[in-house]
Design a protein around this motif. Structure first.
Motif, mmCIF file in Angstrom:
data_model
loop_
_atom_site.group_PDB
_atom_site.id
_atom_site.type_symbol
_atom_site.label_atom_id
_atom_site.label_comp_id
_atom_site.label_asym_id
_atom_site.label_seq_id
_atom_site.Cartn_x
_atom_site.Cartn_y
_atom_site.Cartn_z
ATOM 1 N N ASP A 11 65.999 -13.167 -26.906
ATOM 2 C CA ASP A 11 66.834 -14.136 -26.049
ATOM 3 C C ASP A 11 66.366 -15.602 -25.804
ATOM 4 O O ASP A 11 67.154 -16.324 -25.436
ATOM 5 C CB ASP A 11 67.067 -13.448 -24.801
ATOM 6 N N THR A 12 65.138 -15.568 -26.006
ATOM 7 C CA THR A 12 64.564 -17.301 -25.825
ATOM 8 C C THR A 12 64.657 -18.012 -27.002
ATOM 9 O O THR A 12 64.298 -17.811 -28.140
ATOM 10 C CB THR A 12 63.077 -17.092 -25.255
ATOM 11 N N PRO A 13 65.531 -19.152 -26.923
ATOM 12 C CA PRO A 13 65.629 -20.106 -27.900
ATOM 13 C C PRO A 13 64.553 -21.065 -27.959
ATOM 14 O O PRO A 13 63.496 -21.384 -26.955
ATOM 15 C CB PRO A 13 66.930 -20.658 -27.646
ATOM 16 N N LEU A 14 64.403 -21.759 -29.045
ATOM 17 C CA LEU A 14 63.497 -23.018 -29.041
ATOM 18 C C LEU A 14 64.343 -23.923 -29.943
ATOM 19 O O LEU A 14 64.725 -23.770 -31.030
ATOM 20 C CB LEU A 14 62.152 -22.733 -29.595
ATOM 21 N N ARG A 15 64.778 -25.126 -29.551
ATOM 22 C CA ARG A 15 65.375 -26.120 -30.074
ATOM 23 C C ARG A 15 64.528 -26.957 -31.175
ATOM 24 O O ARG A 15 63.725 -27.684 -30.731
ATOM 25 C CB ARG A 15 66.122 -27.025 -29.341
ATOM 26 N N VAL A 16 64.310 -26.552 -32.575
ATOM 27 C CA VAL A 16 63.555 -27.092 -33.437
ATOM 28 C C VAL A 16 64.111 -28.070 -34.238
ATOM 29 O O VAL A 16 65.014 -27.924 -34.840
ATOM 30 C CB VAL A 16 62.619 -26.205 -34.298
ATOM 31 N N GLY A 17 63.661 -29.326 -34.465
ATOM 32 C CA GLY A 17 64.436 -30.405 -35.047
ATOM 33 C C GLY A 17 63.936 -30.440 -36.404
ATOM 34 O O GLY A 17 63.336 -29.573 -36.896
ATOM 35 N N GLU A 18 64.487 -31.375 -37.117
ATOM 36 C CA GLU A 18 64.308 -31.563 -38.638
ATOM 37 C C GLU A 18 62.799 -32.284 -38.879
ATOM 38 O O GLU A 18 62.088 -31.929 -39.709
ATOM 39 C CB GLU A 18 65.403 -32.313 -39.334
ATOM 40 N N ARG A 19 62.548 -33.059 -37.869
ATOM 41 C CA ARG A 19 61.435 -33.783 -38.022
ATOM 42 C C ARG A 19 60.632 -33.720 -36.624
ATOM 43 O O ARG A 19 60.968 -33.962 -35.903
ATOM 44 C CB ARG A 19 61.566 -35.263 -38.109
ATOM 45 N N VAL A 20 59.501 -33.095 -36.701
ATOM 46 C CA VAL A 20 58.646 -32.653 -35.391
ATOM 47 C C VAL A 20 57.167 -33.277 -35.692
ATOM 48 O O VAL A 20 56.456 -33.405 -36.573
ATOM 49 C CB VAL A 20 58.592 -31.203 -35.691
ATOM 50 N N ALA A 21 57.006 -34.034 -34.615
ATOM 51 C CA ALA A 21 55.470 -34.778 -34.417
ATOM 52 C C ALA A 21 54.838 -34.170 -33.485
ATOM 53 O O ALA A 21 55.280 -33.855 -32.255
ATOM 54 C CB ALA A 21 55.694 -36.489 -34.051
ATOM 55 N N VAL A 22 53.634 -33.767 -33.878
ATOM 56 C CA VAL A 22 52.473 -33.315 -32.838
ATOM 57 C C VAL A 22 51.627 -33.856 -32.647
ATOM 58 O O VAL A 22 50.832 -34.470 -33.342
ATOM 59 C CB VAL A 22 52.150 -31.724 -33.323
ATOM 60 N N ILE A 23 51.433 -34.440 -31.277
ATOM 61 C CA ILE A 23 50.327 -35.570 -30.907
ATOM 62 C C ILE A 23 48.994 -34.831 -30.587
ATOM 63 O O ILE A 23 49.269 -33.744 -29.796
ATOM 64 C CB ILE A 23 50.894 -35.989 -29.811
ATOM 65 N N GLY B 279 41.538 -18.732 -17.534
ATOM 66 C CA GLY B 279 41.693 -19.735 -18.673
ATOM 67 C C GLY B 279 42.146 -21.163 -18.053
ATOM 68 O O GLY B 279 42.009 -21.404 -17.176
ATOM 69 N N ALA B 280 42.587 -21.892 -19.315
ATOM 70 C CA ALA B 280 42.869 -23.190 -18.909
ATOM 71 C C ALA B 280 44.336 -23.525 -19.633
ATOM 72 O O ALA B 280 44.653 -23.840 -20.697
ATOM 73 C CB ALA B 280 41.983 -24.413 -19.520
ATOM 74 N N GLY B 281 45.253 -22.869 -18.455
ATOM 75 C CA GLY B 281 46.613 -22.875 -19.033
ATOM 76 C C GLY B 281 47.576 -24.270 -18.567
ATOM 77 O O GLY B 281 48.629 -24.069 -18.773
ATOM 78 N N LEU B 282 46.972 -25.207 -17.883
ATOM 79 C CA LEU B 282 47.832 -26.185 -17.368
ATOM 80 C C LEU B 282 47.781 -27.474 -18.439
ATOM 81 O O LEU B 282 47.009 -27.947 -18.777
ATOM 82 C CB LEU B 282 47.164 -26.764 -16.058
ATOM 83 N N PRO B 283 48.969 -27.591 -18.990
ATOM 84 C CA PRO B 283 49.192 -28.495 -20.083
ATOM 85 C C PRO B 283 49.139 -30.006 -19.564
ATOM 86 O O PRO B 283 49.548 -30.391 -18.377
ATOM 87 C CB PRO B 283 50.696 -28.317 -20.662
ATOM 88 N N GLN B 284 48.540 -30.757 -20.308
ATOM 89 C CA GLN B 284 48.293 -32.249 -20.004
ATOM 90 C C GLN B 284 49.405 -33.125 -20.510
ATOM 91 O O GLN B 284 49.763 -32.789 -21.653
ATOM 92 C CB GLN B 284 46.985 -32.956 -20.195
ATOM 93 N N PHE B 285 50.096 -33.950 -19.827
ATOM 94 C CA PHE B 285 50.934 -35.282 -20.512
ATOM 95 C C PHE B 285 50.270 -36.214 -20.630
ATOM 96 O O PHE B 285 49.352 -36.704 -20.287
ATOM 97 C CB PHE B 285 52.093 -35.016 -19.708
ATOM 98 N N LEU B 286 51.032 -37.350 -21.525
ATOM 99 C CA LEU B 286 50.372 -38.550 -21.786
ATOM 100 C C LEU B 286 50.662 -39.605 -20.842
ATOM 101 O O LEU B 286 50.097 -40.762 -20.889
ATOM 102 C CB LEU B 286 50.924 -39.064 -23.291
ATOM 103 N N LYS B 287 51.789 -39.242 -19.900
ATOM 104 C CA LYS B 287 52.295 -40.238 -19.036
ATOM 105 C C LYS B 287 52.505 -41.339 -19.677
ATOM 106 O O LYS B 287 52.534 -42.630 -19.191
ATOM 107 C CB LYS B 287 51.168 -40.345 -17.920
#
Lengths: 476, 281
Positions: free
Chosen positions: A274-286, A235-243
């Motif tokens: 056991d695994t948390p995810l801190r989800v905010g009130e306002r989430v922006a997905v790019i 697969g292609a599992g390496l995430p890209q970032f915007l820098k």
């Protein structure tokens, strides 16, 4: 209820307000009445171009005929011989740009709901007692690296041909992106488990927690473990970032991390899981592909008050499936088109507080053929957010290539492989799916797995017993 | 599944485990880690490999009770099983061709020096183990290190054993001191503050220093990017590029901040364990 035959029978869905707050499946599936009615719409063309549009070549007219006449056993058999993962593909395939795009009806009306029927038949099959058995007749063992769609399909096809197959999976549960990436509300994990269960009944062995390239090398598979051929479906599992500045602030995630915490690690069940995810009130997905839709819709289900898509191009260029986009709209997702994120802003404790964007306009087409977004000077503005999720694409994970001599890659880090066979630059080593193409779809990966299985079968059937794995040869 | 062959309580909060993991033991190199999950619905946590015995197919890890998962893990005994164990992950330490190598260990990080220094000695390097803890009772692996390495230095904050002060202070003396005891290459494994202090000490004299980063990880195979650490201004993934990274280039400030991302949730999970224990008693 079904209306005139010009339209596709619509998919019964859960009401948007209710479903946007839990992880239960959105689509409810056809009733037998819906299914027969929809299958009746098929014209049984002399020249079924729909089959050409299917990467795994399901014989669609025969399949439709079986459903229309209520012969579910036959329909399931036809489906399964072509596609080892019908319950999954019926749910996540972009049919509208494949089989249904080719459907003759689509020229004047709506196409036949091929995907919905595929799902219906697979679900019928799930309610029956298991009908498959292991039939291992060959002595040459095949190893599959990765248990995502391409690996599972390759394994299923080879098991059907009588080969002993072992799948190696790096994570603690099989399924690859079907497990960690695609959320429960689109693909319930019990469906995935059922499809994998069928493979196990066919005699496929699955070893989790084995990282090929680390725990064992590719050469170990041929040498110490005595496999005759290997299929790589990593697969292609390496995430890209915007820098862009601020990308490492707390509350900025890759979509891979966001979705893996939720799907594989079950963060939506925290603190029972056991695994948390801190989800905010306002989430922006790019981003605006299927992964972006999955992430933003998951955020709402995790309790975010507002889920937003921020995309530098316009609605027309978005790569997400139309159905997912509509589902997101119905669930209240906000869309910010022609918005380019330039900086993530944070407070003194290092948490995200906002996303600075600039407005864009569309210019000349770029190398992808889509209109290139051009920044509008002085149009910067700040979206107040407390989560930013990057869904801007992934590249193949280099982990295996780094430890494997003689495995050729392209500039983009994809494995070099023959299109028709999946043969890599090493003999008896085949590859398919996102590891070869870069991030694409489940069904294209399934198609590649299927073609590679056929090629491995030819390879091992013509092999006179000599294995020269040290010789590398360039694919034609 | 990996069977626990042997356990030893090293301090009130740290425990040594010997695991039956022939494939991982056969492939492990100093500096690498394993991903561990101990129950259905459990989280995946990275644990540095302390030692491996290729012959016996055994892998040693040392765990300190900090969060809910490590607490549950430390409750396990020999004969029980670890549900999921994957590895060896990360890049091995690139041991230089020549020179005096100093392994600096703080707290339970000391354990991972064992396989590193053994490998350095096997390659003919002069080595020093410099280990520290708050107080004598919290020192671990001193005897084990003495069996591997001729030169073991002990430091305690309160002076209850060895040098009174931090390992970084003692390291500074060693660097300023006369050869042959002067380190040419330092690997620090321990709490972030200690690794940062070590890197500050070695920065001026330009002694190459690797620090073993321990960021939050989900998968440990390069898939999530949650473990990203900024090194020389560039994002690196600790799980594939590390965990041992250049101590002079690591952005410790950011790494410490990122490690606190789930403090609230970690506290909640610990409270639940305490609650459950209260109900049982």
């Amino acid at each position: 209820m079904p209306v005139k035959r010009a339209d596709k029978t619509s998919m019964p869905q859960r009401e948007a307000q209710a479903r946007a707050r839990d992880f239960l499946e959105v689509n409810k599936g056809y009733t037998p009445y819906h299914a027969a009615f929809e299958a009746e719409r098929c014209l049984r063309c002399q020249n079924p171009v729909c089959v050409e549009g299917c990467p795994v070549r399901v014989p669609i007219p025969e399949f439709m005929h079986a459903v229309a006449t209520g012969n579910m056993q036959e329909a399931a058999k036809i489906l399964r011989t072509a596609n080892p993962l019908p319950a999954i593909c019926g749910r996540v395939c972009p049919q509208e740009s494949q089989c249904e795009a080719e459907c003759h009806l689509a020229k004047r009306f709506e196409p036949v709901g091929i995907g919905y029927l595929e799902r219906f038949v697979a679900d019928w099959e799930r309610a029956q007692p298991p009908a498959v058995t292991a039939n291992i007749t060959r002595k040459e063992k095949v190893a599959i690296v990765g248990s995502g769609p391409s690996g599972l399909v390759c394994a299923g096809e080879l098991a059907r041909l009588g080969y002993p197959v072992t799948i190696y999976e790096a994570l603690h549960a099989p399924g690859g992106v079907l497990r960690y990436g695609i959320p429960e509300f689109r693909l319930p994990k019990e469906i995935l488990d059922w499809e994998i269960g069928i493979l196990k009944q066919m005699g496929v062995e699955i070893n989790c927690n084995v990282v090929i390239g680390k725990t064992l090398t590719l050469d170990d598979l041929f040498g110490r473990l005595g496999f005759s051929a290997v299929f790589i479906g990593t697969g292609a599992g390496l995430p890209q970032f915007l820098k862009i500045p601020g990308e490492n602030l707390n509350g900025v995630f890759s979509a891979n991390e966001y979705l893996t915490r939720i799907n594989l690690m079950r963060a939506f069940q925290f603190p029972e899981a056991d695994t948390p995810l801190r989800v905010g009130e306002r989430v922006a997905v790019i981003g605006a592909g299927n992964t972006a839709m999955d992430a933003v819709r998951s955020a709402l289900r995790m309790g975010a008050k507002k889920g937003m898509i921020v995309y530098r191009r316009s609605e027309k260029e978005m790569s997400a499936r139309v159905e997912e986009y509509h589902h997101a709209l119905e669930e209240g997702v906000e869309f910010h088109w022609l918005c380019n994120p330039v900086e993530v802003l944070g407070d003194e404790s290092g948490w995200v507080t906002g996303l600075k964007c600039q407005k864009m306009k569309l210019g000349e087409p770029d190398s992808s053929g889509r209109a290139r977004p051009v920044p509008i000077a002085g149009s910067e503005f700040v979206l107040p957010v407390d989560n930013v999720v990057l869904a801007i694409g992934t590249t193949p994970n280099p982990l295996l290539v780094k430890t494997t001599p003689g495995l050729g890659t392209t500039k983009r880090g994809c494995l070099v492989a023959e299109e028709s066979t999946g043969l890599t630059t090493r003999p008896h080593v085949y590859a398919g799916g996102d590891a070869v193409t870069g991030a694409a779809t489940v069904i294209l990966a399934a198609g590649a797995g299927k073609r590679a299985a056929a090629a491995i079968h030819r390879d091992l059937s013509s092999n006179n017993g000599s294995l020269d794995v040290n010789k590398t040869r360039r694919p034609k | 599944m990996a069977k626990i062959l042997e356990t030893r309580k090293l301090t009130p909060v740290t425990k040594y485990f010997l695991l039956d993991a022939p494939l991982i033991a056969a492939a492990a190199q100093p500096g690498q880690f394993v991903m561990v999950r101990i129950r259905e619905g459990g989280e995946r946590i990275p644990i540095t490999i302390a030692d491996y015995d290729r012959e016996a197919g055994a892998l040693a890890i040392v765990v300190q009770e900090a969060g809910a998962t490590t607490k549950r893990l430390c409750a396990l005994e020999a004969g029980q099983e670890i549900l999921d164990l994957a590895g060896p992950l990360g890049s091995p330490v690139e041991i230089p061709e020549s020179g005096h190598i100093c392994g600096v260990g703080g707290g339970f990080g000391t354990a991972a020096l064992l396989c590193l220094l053994r490998e350095c000695i096997r390659r003919g390097h002069p080595t020093t183990a410099l280990v520290g803890a708050r107080t004598k009772e919290l020192l671990i692996f001193v005897d084990e290190l003495k069996q591997v390495c001729t030169n073991v230095e002990v430091c305690t904050d309160d002076g209850s054993a060895g040098f009174k002060g931090f390992v970084s202070q003692r390291l500074e003396q060693l660097i300023k001191g006369e050869t042959p005891g002067r380190p040419d290459f330092v690997v620090a494994i321990g709490p972030m503050a200690m690794m940062r202090a070590v890197a500050e000490v070695t920065r001026g004299p330009m002694v190459k220093t690797l620090v073993s980063m321990d960021p939050l990880m989900v998968d440990g195979t390069g898939m999530c990017g949650g473990c990203r650490v900024t090194v020389a201004g560039e994002p690196k993934f600790a799980c594939v590029d590390g965990p041992c990274l250049d101590g002079h280039e690591v952005d410790f400030e950011e790494a410490m901040r990122r490690n606190k991302m789930y403090v609230r949730e970690e506290k909640l999970a610990l409270e639940r364990i305490a609650c459950a224990a209260g109900k049982e008693s």
